[in-house]
Structures are given as C-alpha cells and as structure tokens.
Design a protein around this motif. Structure first.
Motif, PDB file in Angstrom:
ATOM      1  N   ALA A   1       0.818  -1.205  -0.170  1.00 50.59           N
ATOM      2  CA  ALA A   1      -0.061  -0.155   0.030  1.00 50.59           C
ATOM      3  C   ALA A   1       0.854   1.102  -0.051  1.00 50.59           C
ATOM      4  CB  ALA A   1      -0.960  -0.123   1.136  1.00 50.59           C
ATOM      5  N   ALA A   2       0.410   2.290  -0.983  1.00 44.91           N
ATOM      6  CA  ALA A   2       1.356   3.494  -1.142  1.00 44.91           C
ATOM      7  C   ALA A   2       0.603   4.426  -1.650  1.00 44.91           C
ATOM      8  CB  ALA A   2       2.703   3.280  -1.804  1.00 44.91           C
ATOM      9  N   ASP A   3       0.830   5.847  -1.317  1.00 43.65           N
ATOM     10  CA  ASP A   3       0.072   6.833  -1.912  1.00 43.65           C
ATOM     11  C   ASP A   3       1.248   7.541  -2.747  1.00 43.65           C
ATOM     12  OD1 ASP A   3      -2.336   7.006  -0.108  1.00 43.65           O
ATOM     13  OD2 ASP A   3      -0.705   7.117   1.336  1.00 43.65           O
ATOM     14  N   LEU A   4       2.319   7.271  -2.640  1.00 37.55           N
ATOM     15  CA  LEU A   4       3.533   7.891  -3.541  1.00 37.55           C
ATOM     16  C   LEU A   4       4.526   7.104  -3.732  1.00 37.55           C
ATOM     17  CD1 LEU A   4       3.633  11.212  -1.045  1.00 37.55           C
ATOM     18  CD2 LEU A   4       2.348  10.925  -3.355  1.00 37.55           C
ATOM     19  N   ILE A   5       4.955   6.941  -4.955  1.00 37.66           N
ATOM     20  CA  ILE A   5       6.183   5.812  -5.133  1.00 37.66           C
ATOM     21  C   ILE A   5       7.089   6.609  -5.886  1.00 37.66           C
ATOM     22  CG2 ILE A   5       6.605   3.678  -6.534  1.00 37.66           C
ATOM     23  CD1 ILE A   5       3.747   2.906  -6.040  1.00 37.66           C
ATOM     24  N   SER A   6       8.491   6.264  -5.722  1.00 42.20           N
ATOM     25  CA  SER A   6       9.616   6.918  -6.254  1.00 42.20           C
ATOM     26  C   SER A   6      10.477   5.487  -6.671  1.00 42.20           C
ATOM     27  CB  SER A   6      10.298   7.884  -5.808  1.00 42.20           C
ATOM     28  OG  SER A   6      10.543   7.718  -4.316  1.00 42.20           O
ATOM     29  N   VAL A   7      11.198   5.433  -7.753  1.00 41.26           N
ATOM     30  CA  VAL A   7      12.395   4.545  -8.029  1.00 41.26           C
ATOM     31  C   VAL A   7      13.536   5.125  -8.457  1.00 41.26           C
ATOM     32  CG1 VAL A   7      10.777   2.618  -8.203  1.00 41.26           C
ATOM     33  CG2 VAL A   7      11.435   4.118 -10.281  1.00 41.26           C
ATOM     34  N   LYS A   8      14.738   4.989  -7.835  1.00 41.26           N
ATOM     35  CA  LYS A   8      15.882   5.641  -8.212  1.00 41.26           C
ATOM     36  C   LYS A   8      16.763   4.560  -8.666  1.00 41.26           C
ATOM     37  CE  LYS A   8      19.429   9.081  -6.197  1.00 41.26           C
ATOM     38  NZ  LYS A   8      20.598   8.141  -6.763  1.00 41.26           N
ATOM     39  N   ILE A   9      16.833   4.600 -10.065  1.00 40.45           N
ATOM     40  CA  ILE A   9      17.332   3.828 -11.163  1.00 40.45           C
ATOM     41  C   ILE A   9      18.859   4.112 -11.771  1.00 40.45           C
ATOM     42  CG2 ILE A   9      16.971   2.436 -13.057  1.00 40.45           C
ATOM     43  CD1 ILE A   9      14.178   2.768 -12.827  1.00 40.45           C
ATOM     44  N   GLY A  10      19.648   3.111 -11.590  1.00 44.50           N
ATOM     45  CA  GLY A  10      20.899   3.394 -12.422  1.00 44.50           C
ATOM     46  C   GLY A  10      22.348   2.853 -12.007  1.00 44.50           C
ATOM     47  N   ILE A  11      22.692   3.401 -10.696  1.00 41.62           N
ATOM     48  CA  ILE A  11      24.035   3.420 -10.274  1.00 41.62           C
ATOM     49  C   ILE A  11      24.402   1.619  -9.947  1.00 41.62           C
ATOM     50  CG2 ILE A  11      23.434   3.708  -7.805  1.00 41.62           C
ATOM     51  CD1 ILE A  11      26.500   4.851  -9.601  1.00 41.62           C
ATOM     52  N   ASN A  12      23.581   1.069  -9.505  1.00 38.86           N
ATOM     53  CA  ASN A  12      23.882  -0.473  -9.046  1.00 38.86           C
ATOM     54  C   ASN A  12      24.215  -1.167 -10.559  1.00 38.86           C
ATOM     55  OD1 ASN A  12      22.100  -0.777  -6.185  1.00 38.86           O
ATOM     56  ND2 ASN A  12      24.068  -0.012  -6.679  1.00 38.86           N
ATOM     57  N   LEU A  13      23.143  -0.861 -11.486  1.00 39.84           N
ATOM     58  CA  LEU A  13      23.323  -1.486 -12.691  1.00 39.84           C
ATOM     59  C   LEU A  13      24.984  -1.290 -13.393  1.00 39.84           C
ATOM     60  CD1 LEU A  13      19.703  -0.376 -14.230  1.00 39.84           C
ATOM     61  CD2 LEU A  13      20.607  -2.523 -13.337  1.00 39.84           C
ATOM     62  N   VAL A  14      25.501  -0.029 -13.249  1.00 36.62           N
ATOM     63  CA  VAL A  14      26.709   0.283 -13.647  1.00 36.62           C
ATOM     64  C   VAL A  14      27.743  -0.234 -12.717  1.00 36.62           C
ATOM     65  CG1 VAL A  14      28.368   1.991 -14.111  1.00 36.62           C
ATOM     66  CG2 VAL A  14      25.898   2.332 -14.826  1.00 36.62           C
ATOM     67  N   ASN A  15      27.394  -0.494 -11.456  1.00 34.93           N
ATOM     68  CA  ASN A  15      28.431  -0.925 -10.484  1.00 34.93           C
ATOM     69  C   ASN A  15      28.682  -2.354 -10.845  1.00 34.93           C
ATOM     70  OD1 ASN A  15      27.062   0.920  -7.501  1.00 34.93           O
ATOM     71  ND2 ASN A  15      28.582   1.541  -9.117  1.00 34.93           N
ATOM     72  N   GLY A  16      27.509  -2.997 -11.235  1.00 36.66           N
ATOM     73  CA  GLY A  16      27.894  -4.185 -11.287  1.00 36.66           C
ATOM     74  C   GLY A  16      27.718  -4.916 -12.680  1.00 36.66           C
ATOM     75  N   ASP A  17      27.739  -3.774 -13.676  1.00 36.67           N
ATOM     76  CA  ASP A  17      27.841  -4.080 -15.113  1.00 36.67           C
ATOM     77  C   ASP A  17      26.983  -5.280 -15.519  1.00 36.67           C
ATOM     78  OD1 ASP A  17      28.922  -3.898 -17.777  1.00 36.67           O
ATOM     79  OD2 ASP A  17      30.560  -5.450 -17.553  1.00 36.67           O
ATOM     80  N   VAL A  18      25.624  -5.254 -15.126  1.00 37.05           N
ATOM     81  CA  VAL A  18      24.780  -6.542 -15.155  1.00 37.05           C
ATOM     82  C   VAL A  18      23.926  -6.505 -16.573  1.00 37.05           C
ATOM     83  CG1 VAL A  18      24.658  -6.603 -12.587  1.00 37.05           C
ATOM     84  CG2 VAL A  18      22.993  -5.143 -14.081  1.00 37.05           C
ATOM     85  N   MET A  19      23.881  -5.252 -17.152  1.00 40.47           N
ATOM     86  CA  MET A  19      23.109  -5.454 -18.538  1.00 40.47           C
ATOM     87  C   MET A  19      23.438  -4.375 -19.514  1.00 40.47           C
ATOM     88  SD  MET A  19      19.472  -3.763 -17.274  1.00 40.47           S
ATOM     89  CE  MET A  19      18.933  -5.118 -16.383  1.00 40.47           C
ATOM     90  N   ARG A  20      23.197  -4.674 -20.664  1.00 43.70           N
ATOM     91  CA  ARG A  20      23.541  -3.614 -21.670  1.00 43.70           C
ATOM     92  C   ARG A  20      22.159  -2.728 -21.798  1.00 43.70           C
ATOM     93  NH1 ARG A  20      27.476  -5.004 -19.710  1.00 43.70           N
ATOM     94  NH2 ARG A  20      29.023  -6.223 -20.865  1.00 43.70           N
ATOM     95  N   LEU A  21      22.265  -1.758 -22.667  1.00 41.05           N
ATOM     96  CA  LEU A  21      21.313  -0.752 -23.215  1.00 41.05           C
ATOM     97  C   LEU A  21      20.141  -1.597 -23.564  1.00 41.05           C
ATOM     98  CD1 LEU A  21      20.169   2.218 -23.048  1.00 41.05           C
ATOM     99  CD2 LEU A  21      21.128   2.350 -25.492  1.00 41.05           C
ATOM    100  N   ARG A  22      20.373  -2.564 -24.612  1.00 42.62           N
ATOM    101  CA  ARG A  22      19.310  -3.451 -25.012  1.00 42.62           C
ATOM    102  C   ARG A  22      18.407  -4.267 -23.854  1.00 42.62           C
ATOM    103  NH1 ARG A  22      15.951  -6.504 -25.567  1.00 42.62           N
ATOM    104  NH2 ARG A  22      15.299  -7.758 -27.506  1.00 42.62           N
ATOM    105  N   ALA A  23      18.942  -4.485 -23.103  1.00 44.11           N
ATOM    106  CA  ALA A  23      18.181  -5.252 -21.887  1.00 44.11           C
ATOM    107  C   ALA A  23      17.830  -4.116 -20.933  1.00 44.11           C
ATOM    108  CB  ALA A  23      19.110  -5.982 -21.153  1.00 44.11           C
ATOM    109  N   PHE A  24      18.188  -3.203 -20.804  1.00 44.26           N
ATOM    110  CA  PHE A  24      17.757  -1.965 -19.891  1.00 44.26           C
ATOM    111  C   PHE A  24      16.639  -1.529 -20.246  1.00 44.26           C
ATOM    112  CE2 PHE A  24      17.969   2.490 -18.827  1.00 44.26           C
ATOM    113  CZ  PHE A  24      18.145   2.549 -17.446  1.00 44.26           C
TER     114      PHE A  24
END
Length: 407
Positions: free
Chosen positions: A242-265
């Motif tokens: 349950a939530a009235d407001l939602i935010s998602v902060k995306i990016g730094i861990n994907l670079v840190n771990g080098d887990v995907m490329r733009l095609r998958a992102f």
C-alpha cells in the motif's frame, strides 16, 4: 498486552524503583517493514517479503534487505524510561577501517530527542576483494533511553539503517499501546545503497528519512545497498505494498555491477514500471536518475575497490570499464539518464501521473565541489541531508509530483 517484569541480566533498574513492563514485539508496533520473521534469537524485520527473498537467492541482497533502513518502533506511552534488547549483525570489511556502531534514533512527538547504540551481537566479515563471508556470533545488547517527558506522547525508535537487527524484548516503566492509523500519506521508495543510507550517521539522517520528514509523509524505504537491479521480485513487492506515493531511483547499481547492456535495460525499465502500475495505476510515480558520480558519468562498470588505497586502510572505488565500450551498449550514468528521460516522456502520454527527476538536481557539480563523495561513490552525512532537502523541494514542493494539492 503488557506485563510486569523484574529486571533481567541485560537491564538496569527502572526509575523510582518500580517494575519494568514488557510489551510483546508485534507488527502493530512497527512501521517500514514488509515482513516480520520470528527467529529463535528474536523478531527479525525484513524490507522484502518472503516470496521476493525466495526468488533472489543472493547473499548480499539477503544481508541488506534485513538491515532495517526506515524501520521504526512506534508507540504511545507515558514512560520516562525505555529499554530495548536487540541482537545486531555488524558488518566488517577486510582491510578497511572498522565501521562505527549503528545508531538508534529516539523521536518524541516527531522530534529527535536522543541517540544510542548497542554492544555485542554478531559480526559479518566480508573480504572486499574475493567477496568471501564469515559470521561470528555474539550476545544480545541493550539500548537504553531515560528521562523522557512524563506525559502521553508518541515515541519512535528508528532502528540502525546499516545493521541487521533482531528485536528481543521491549521494556518500559509505563504501559505501551499501539498508535492508531497514521493519516499521513505513505511514500514507498526504492533505490541503491545511497537510498539505503550508506555513510549516513543515523537512521533519520538518511536522505529518504530527511525528505520524508520535510514532506510530512510516512516512509517505506526499499533502498537496498548494491541491489537496485530492476529485479522483478522487488517490483512485485512494491506492486503489492500500500502506498500513496512511489519513487524509484534507477541506475548506479546497474553500472556498478555491469549487469546489463542498453538493449536489456530499456525493456527492463518498462517491465518494472508496468508491474508497479498493476497495483498502483494512478499513484504519483517518480522515476529518479542517478546523482552525480564522476567516476561513472561516462565510464562503464564494473566498480571495484581501489586496492592501492585499501592497502592504506582507505576505502575508495574506481570504475574499471572502458569508455570505448559505450558503443556496444555498456551503461554509464549519462546513458542511463538519457534513456530514463526518454522512457518517461514516451510513457507519460498515457500516464499523466508518471514523472522524471534528474538525479543531478539532487546532487550535482556544485554539490560535489562542496561535499565530495569520500569514497567516490557514496555521499557522507552532510550530503545525505543536502540530497534529502533537494528531493523534498523537487518532489513535495508546490506544483511538484508529490505535492498534497495534486493528490
């Protein structure tokens, strides 16, 4: 339900020679946790539900989701003394300086009144080079607060954001009751170790806690250190919360771990947002790109500890990718910001409650010049406060995505 209790070996005598009252530690006294696990060593708050934990059998995620960032005990009482027995798991990193003890923040009617720490507990040793882990067990400790005002009041005990914490026993010198339902809006946030609170000095000093206080909302913090990976299991957990407001902060861990490329992102972002919208079709949803991090602005990951500095007892991180690999779709922070802005613009035509915030509006060049990242990756306590203040203005201010008059 409460009951009188004689002081045990971990407790001190209550004021005026009275008896302690023990209150069972139950879900109605806790905020900010999505699951509670009764273990043989105490009640363990989780920030991901059991189903999500089972779907991602990663030791690091298991560690950080059980670190109770944003989790707090909330109660009404006349008590002037409070004791809480807990069993912590403290992190230790090979070759790095010892980490400070986790801090418990005590708030009385919303104001920070006292801080304390516990001793004892388990220690989890992590080798930063090999990733190997070793755990040593220890005894429970006691956090004590005295001289609270002698009147009915709301007391909040914010648990350490960076120490897994089992709750063992709550003692007070007056009866305790659960707080009626809070009328404030619930803000559900997901992000990386920066949102988790890495290098903040106390749980109410993490940037989401600072922003929540300024915005007058209840925080559910799913900032998961090193684990903001666009996991479908995390999206489903948020969908079902349950939530009235939602935010998602995306990016730094994907670079840190080098887990995907733009095609998958790109499809992964769409899938994450689609899942959130299944449970929250019209809730204001704010997509936040990474704050400034110079080492990764245009250099891909993975991120690694600087071994030369680690040998000196200093923790610093370096980017080990090759900028030339950007043409092959390797992610950098600038590439992620561009794509997130494009995705939100594309979707906003059909989703007027979807918004985008450039993370450099929270912490950018001027902030880095004044408050540099000590380890090249994580903000310090002053920068956490700065980010929280900037987020509150950008999200909760007049005519902003989370402004009360927009809801």
């Amino acid at each position: 339900m409460t009951s009188p209790h004689d002081p045990g070996p971990g407790s001190a005598a209550p004021p005026q020679g009275g008896q302690w009252i023990v209150t069972p530690l139950t879900g109605d006294l806790l905020r900010g946790a999505l699951d509670l696990e009764q273990t043989d060593r105490g009640l363990l708050p989780h920030r991901l539900p059991a189903r999500a934990r089972a779907q991602c059998a990663d030791d690091h995620l298991a560690t950080v989701e059980a670190q109770p960032s944003g989790v707090r005990l909330v109660l009404r009482t006349r008590a002037t003394a409070v004791e809480l027995d807990t069993l912590r798991t403290k992190m230790a990193y090979g070759g790095a300086p010892p980490r400070p003890d986790g801090v418990y923040d005590l708030l009385v009617d919303g104001r920070l009144t006292a801080q304390a720490s516990v001793t004892g507990g388990d220690v989890l040793f992590v080798d930063m080079v090999t990733g190997s882990r070793e755990e040593r067990t220890g005894p429970a400790g006691t956090v004590r607060f005295r001289d609270l005002p002698d009147r009915m009041k709301t007391v909040e005990i914010w648990l350490p954001h960076n120490e897994q914490t089992r709750l063992v026993e709550l003692r007070t010198d007056a009866p305790v009751e659960a707080v009626p339902d809070d009328v404030r809006r619930v803000w559900l946030h997901h992000g990386s170790s920066i949102s988790h609170g890495s290098d903040a000095t106390s749980p109410t000093g993490t940037w989401p806690a600072v922003a929540a206080s300024r915005g007058g909302v209840q925080l559910v913090n799913l900032g998961l250190g090193g684990s903001a990976m666009l996991d479908a299991s995390t999206a489903r957990a948020m969908r079902d919360t349950a939530a009235d407001l939602i935010s998602v902060k995306i990016g730094i861990n994907l670079v840190n771990g080098d887990v995907m490329r733009l095609r998958a992102f790109t499809p992964a972002v769409h899938g994450f947002l689609d899942t959130l919208r299944e449970g929250h079709p019209t809730v204001p949803l704010l997509v936040v790109s990474p704050i400034l991090c110079p080492v990764h602005e245009d250099t891909p990951g993975p991120t690694a500890p600087d071994l030369s500095r680690l040998a000196e007892g200093t923790v610093r991180f370096v980017a080990t990718g090759d900028p030339a690999e950007r043409s092959a779709g390797k992610l950098t922070l600038n590439a992620i910001r561009d794509e997130l802005a494009r995705i939100v613009k594309q979707r906003a035509g059909d989703d007027p409650n979807l918004h985008y915030l450039d993370g450099r509006d929270l912490y950018g060049d001027a902030d880095f010049a004044e408050l540099p990242l000590p380890d090249q990756l994580h903000p310090d306590a002053a920068a956490h406060r700065r980010i929280g203040e900037h987020f509150a203005a950008a999200a909760f201010g007049p005519d902003r995505p989370f402004a009360a008059e927009r809801i």
